[in-house]
Design an enzyme around this catalytic site. Structure first.
Site, mmCIF file in Angstrom:
data_model
loop_
_atom_site.group_PDB
_atom_site.id
_atom_site.type_symbol
_atom_site.label_atom_id
_atom_site.label_comp_id
_atom_site.label_asym_id
_atom_site.label_seq_id
_atom_site.Cartn_x
_atom_site.Cartn_y
_atom_site.Cartn_z
ATOM 1 N N SER A 165 -14.576 54.638 14.525
ATOM 2 C CA SER A 165 -14.268 56.066 14.349
ATOM 3 C C SER A 165 -15.033 56.714 13.211
ATOM 4 O O SER A 165 -14.554 57.645 12.568
ATOM 5 C CB SER A 165 -12.765 56.281 14.140
ATOM 6 O OG SER A 165 -12.076 56.017 15.332
ATOM 7 N N TYR A 210 -11.514 63.994 15.120
ATOM 8 C CA TYR A 210 -10.083 64.111 15.357
ATOM 9 C C TYR A 210 -9.464 65.406 14.865
ATOM 10 O O TYR A 210 -8.245 65.525 14.804
ATOM 11 C CB TYR A 210 -9.370 62.904 14.735
ATOM 12 C CG TYR A 210 -9.810 61.606 15.364
ATOM 13 C CD1 TYR A 210 -9.570 61.353 16.710
ATOM 14 C CD2 TYR A 210 -10.500 60.652 14.623
ATOM 15 C CE1 TYR A 210 -9.985 60.172 17.297
ATOM 16 C CE2 TYR A 210 -10.927 59.471 15.207
ATOM 17 C CZ TYR A 210 -10.665 59.237 16.544
ATOM 18 O OH TYR A 210 -11.088 58.068 17.135
ATOM 19 N N ASN A 239 -17.360 50.384 21.522
ATOM 20 C CA ASN A 239 -15.953 50.495 21.121
ATOM 21 C C ASN A 239 -15.065 49.886 22.203
ATOM 22 O O ASN A 239 -15.063 50.369 23.344
ATOM 23 C CB ASN A 239 -15.575 51.966 20.930
ATOM 24 C CG ASN A 239 -16.432 52.649 19.888
ATOM 25 O OD1 ASN A 239 -16.153 52.559 18.704
ATOM 26 N ND2 ASN A 239 -17.495 53.335 20.317
ATOM 27 N N GLY A 249 -10.315 55.795 21.730
ATOM 28 C CA GLY A 249 -9.139 56.626 21.566
ATOM 29 C C GLY A 249 -8.604 57.194 22.863
ATOM 30 O O GLY A 249 -9.343 57.404 23.835
ATOM 31 N N ARG A 269 -16.384 52.249 25.246
ATOM 32 C CA ARG A 269 -17.192 53.457 25.054
ATOM 33 C C ARG A 269 -18.375 53.097 24.176
ATOM 34 O O ARG A 269 -18.202 52.526 23.091
ATOM 35 C CB ARG A 269 -16.371 54.565 24.397
ATOM 36 C CG ARG A 269 -17.026 55.957 24.518
ATOM 37 C CD ARG A 269 -16.385 56.986 23.612
ATOM 38 N NE ARG A 269 -16.780 56.761 22.225
ATOM 39 C CZ ARG A 269 -15.919 56.528 21.249
ATOM 40 N NH1 ARG A 269 -14.613 56.456 21.475
ATOM 41 N NH2 ARG A 269 -16.353 56.335 20.011
ATOM 42 N N ASP A 279 -21.655 54.433 22.021
ATOM 43 C CA ASP A 279 -22.155 55.619 21.331
ATOM 44 C C ASP A 279 -23.655 55.511 21.132
ATOM 45 O O ASP A 279 -24.178 54.430 20.818
ATOM 46 C CB ASP A 279 -21.459 55.763 19.982
ATOM 47 C CG ASP A 279 -19.960 55.986 20.129
ATOM 48 O OD1 ASP A 279 -19.532 56.499 21.181
ATOM 49 O OD2 ASP A 279 -19.206 55.647 19.191
#
Length: 308
Positions: free
Chosen positions: A144, A214, A273, A277, A253, A255
């Site tokens: 994150s 977030y 990941n 999330g 995921r 990136d």
């Protein structure tokens, strides 16, 4: 699917991503109850997590933890020893994916382009830069964008870096230093063996850090990304290959940074990941929705794979 199975949604914990995990977990609980699941239990992970799971006797654990120890293989290993079924990736995969250097060791030999980098002692940064600016400093085993600093020529993190200058060197003894890849921030998710498209992330200011991820309104999600078809296809191919090579289960995921002046040669995978999330601002549910997969269906598909 048998909606009378007892699902324990494991969330919270004590990592830097606790609040994100709680948001993910509550969304999952709400989705399951709304879909007719009759036995759903929320569990905010404490140090007595093994005892609590033994008492609850779940049929399956939905792992909604983010960061350590819920994403680094620790909790996965514990649940393996307890004979529990759980969502997302297992222990070995989690150990690899949380460690950015280990991830490179697995992926780069198979032709997946990642930024070159090296681990540096934070203390060494006070004597001088580990590489030419601009470069990125980040913890080797956090997600994150926790603790990420982009060190530029004009010294946005201090010129030079010092003990009294705010940055990740104040919180972490060792950091991963990588060259900064100019260009665009993109991400793609894999569900099972299906890619879910590519999203471009456009922070309103600065870069795509923890707050930008977030906090509503700080980042524009362009989904699907307005990029050439061959670039999108290359990213999806890399994400799927990474998912398979690392051994991911459920959803992952990947990136990316893309230097659009370099075409396909400018695509760099940054990390994989394994516990992405599931909050209202999260990317996996957004990409799934673009593919006609509702949030509740996404949650149920992850449970279905866990109990197979």
């Amino acid at each position: 699917m048998n909606r009378d199975l007892h699902v324990v949604v494991l969330m919270g914990g004590w990592s830097a991503e606790r609040d994100v995990s709680l948001s993910s977990g509550r969304g999952i609980v709400e989705a399951l109850r709304g879909a007719g699941w009759s036995r759903v239990t929320e569990l905010d992970m404490g140090r007595d997590v093994a005892k609590r799971l033994e008492e609850l006797r779940p049929d399956v654990v939905f792992n909604a933890l983010h960061g350590t120890p819920g994403e680094d293989g620790s909790v996965q290993g514990m649940m393996d020893l307890m004979g529990l079924k759980y969502t997302h990736s297992g222990m070995e995969t989690s150990v690899i994916a949380i460690d950015k250097e280990l991830t490179k060791m697995v992926l780069v030999p198979h032709g997946i382009r990642m930024p070159e980098g090296r681990i540096v002692e934070s203390e060494s940064l006070y004597a001088g830069d580990p590489m030419a600016r601009p470069y990125v400093l980040k913890p080797n085993n956090e997600g994150s964008s926790v603790g990420v600093a982009i060190v530029t020529d004009d010294g946005n993190y201090g010129s030079p870096i010092g003990r009294d200058v705010e940055g990740p060197w104040q919180k972490f003894e060792r950091l991963l230093a990588e060259p900064f890849i100019k260009g665009r921030e993109l991400t793609t998710s894999v569900l099972g063996n299906e890619t879910l498209g590519v999203t471009e992330l456009k922070p309103v200011a600065g870069f795509y850090d923890y707050d930008a991820k977030y906090t509503d309104g700080l980042t524009v999600h362009e989904c699907p990304a307005n990029i050439p078809d061959d670039i999108a296809a290359a990213m999806e191919s890399m994400a799927l290959r990474a998912h398979q090579l690392v051994g991911c289960k459920g959803v992952s995921r990947s990136d990316f940074r893309w230097d659009d002046e370099q075409g396909e040669a400018g695509i760099y995978l940054l990390e994989v990941n394994t516990q992405p999330g599931m909050t209202p601002l999260s990317l996996v549910p957004e990409q799934a929705k673009q593919r006609g997969i509702s949030y509740a269906e996404l949650v149920e598909r992850l449970i279905a794979e866990a109990i197979e």
